[in-house]
Motif scaffolding. Structure first.
Motif, mmCIF file in Angstrom:
data_model
loop_
_atom_site.group_PDB
_atom_site.id
_atom_site.type_symbol
_atom_site.label_atom_id
_atom_site.label_comp_id
_atom_site.label_asym_id
_atom_site.label_seq_id
_atom_site.Cartn_x
_atom_site.Cartn_y
_atom_site.Cartn_z
ATOM 1 N N THR A 92 1.624 11.546 0.600
ATOM 2 C CA THR A 92 1.133 10.156 0.689
ATOM 3 C C THR A 92 -0.343 10.105 0.308
ATOM 4 N N VAL A 133 5.203 9.432 -2.095
ATOM 5 C CA VAL A 133 5.058 8.087 -1.517
ATOM 6 C C VAL A 133 3.889 7.335 -2.160
ATOM 7 N N THR A 134 2.885 8.089 -2.623
ATOM 8 C CA THR A 134 1.677 7.471 -3.170
ATOM 9 C C THR A 134 2.021 6.513 -4.321
ATOM 10 N N ASN A 135 1.402 5.351 -4.299
ATOM 11 C CA ASN A 135 1.620 4.358 -5.366
ATOM 12 C C ASN A 135 0.674 4.566 -6.537
ATOM 13 N N VAL A 137 4.406 4.394 -7.267
ATOM 14 C CA VAL A 137 5.284 5.518 -6.895
ATOM 15 C C VAL A 137 6.131 6.058 -8.048
ATOM 16 N N THR A 141 5.734 9.883 -9.037
ATOM 17 C CA THR A 141 6.906 10.763 -8.947
ATOM 18 C C THR A 141 7.097 11.500 -10.275
ATOM 19 N N GLY A 157 11.048 10.022 -5.302
ATOM 20 C CA GLY A 157 10.063 9.004 -4.925
ATOM 21 C C GLY A 157 10.654 8.010 -3.933
ATOM 22 N N ALA A 159 10.875 4.370 -2.585
ATOM 23 C CA ALA A 159 10.591 2.964 -2.877
ATOM 24 C C ALA A 159 11.801 2.112 -2.530
#
Ligand code: APR
Length: 330
Positions: A92, A133-135, A137, A141, A157, A159
């Protein structure tokens, strides 16, 4: 003593710490948290160690014997030794967009952070399953897939589970039914162009389109599309309870080998890619999750209207991927 799988979480901010506490409360896995220090004018704090200690005492208070530890790492990648032999690594880590920062700047910053983390995961946990999780995403990914060199079944990923949960929440409220009896998938890119699969959605087996008038359904879909923004407007920061719960749903499917069908962002190519019209990047589709990660990509039927929405969504992810390629050196 019970041998539990190990889930490492890199980035113990709002989402990461909630993933950790929900996982611990379920007593399913052991958790290791990683984050950078926080420097103030006169002191260096190590919040990740404090959070882990607090959670350790939380599980003791609740008679749960899952283990949790926190480790401070440097942005340059020092301190990752304890990530060794993790079964799952949830990422994240990253920064939100700051004033004056373009989307491209943000992407570049977060891809750099990801690159350091991935090099450490590759070194210490080469068999781990990655949950990104990091956008943004779908792009992150894809970057994780490229940077790790892991097979596509081990890079996933988060979402669709979140978007679907939001959609289910609004349907449940509208129809005054339990969300448990709602089957509603949201696929496509995690953004304004996500694709709710109305033709397949049902409540207790009854098609959704027979239960909610078209105009009203459209309003619920719009609310789902901007579900993240609605929360940012209220809280001044992005959501974390539902995003964390969505990650936990995925982790649970992996560690219990339950083979649940969950919408996730995965790398599409080959036969599945051809079905979805995607060649070599990540977008959200329903997949079967088990102990090997993505065990199958489900080819979901779409009516013409959904196909068109899908193609728009894919096109917008593809554009961002082209931007990311610059930072990935390809
Ligand atoms: N290494 C490890 N951790 C890092 C690094 C790094 N190089 N850089 C930043 N972090 C940590 C931050 O210190 C912070 O604790 O990542 C964490 C991110 O947490 P928050 O800023 O609280 O963000 P959060 O709300 O948790 O969202 C995380 O998930 O849903 C997405 O859009 C959201 O991309 C965002 C991510």
């Amino acid at each position: 003593m019970v041998e539990r799988k190990v889930v490492s979480i890199v980035g113990a901010g709002n989402v990461g710490e909630h993933v950790a506490s929900l996982l611990l409360l379920k007593g399913l896995v052991d958790v290791r948290l990683f984050d950078i220090p926080r420097q103030t004018e006169d002191k260096v704090f190590e919040p990740v160690k404090g959070k882990a200690l607090d959670m350790k005492q939380m599980v003791a208070a609740m008679d749960i014997d899952s283990k949790v530890d926190g480790f401070t790492v440097s942005p340059e990648g020092e301190g990752y030794e304890p990530i060794v032999n993790s079964d799952i690594v949830v990422i994240t880590a990253g920064f939100p967009r700051r004033p004056g920062m373009s989307r491209e700047d943000l992407l570049e910053t977060n891809v750099k952070i990801l690159s350091t983390i991935i090099s450490k995961v590759r070194h210490y946990s080469p068999d781990a399953i990655l949950i990104v999780v990091t956008n943004p995403v779908d792009i992150m990914t894809y970057a994780a897939y490229r940077l790790s060199g892991f097979p596509q079944n081990r890079v996933i990923g988060m979402a669709g589970v979140l978007d679907s949960a939001r959609f289910k929440t609004f349907i449940a409220e509208e129809l005054r039914v339990s969300p448990k009896d709602i089957h509603a998938y949201v696929i496509g890119g995690h953004g304004d162009e996500m694709v709710p699969l109305i033709s397949m959605s049902n409540v207790g087996g009854i098609p959704l389109k027979d239960l909610i008038p078209k105009d009203r359904l459209h309003e619920l879909i719009e609310r789902t599309r901007f579900g993240g923004g609605e929360i940012v407007n209220l809280m001044g920061t992005s959501a974390y309870y539902a995003p964390a719960a969505a990650v936990v749903d995925m982790v649970e499917a992996l560690v219990t080998n339950s083979r649940r069908i969950l919408p996730c962002s995965v790398y599409l190519d080959g036969e599945a890619g051809e079905y979805y019209g995607v060649k070599g990047f990540c977008v959200g589709v329903p997949v079967k999750l088990g102990s090997d990660g993505v065990e199958e990509i489900i080819k979901v039927p779409m009516i013409e209207e959904e196909r068109q929405m899908w193609e728009r969504s894919v096109e917008s992810v593809k554009k961002s991927i082209e931007v990311a390629e610059v930072f990935l050196g390809g």
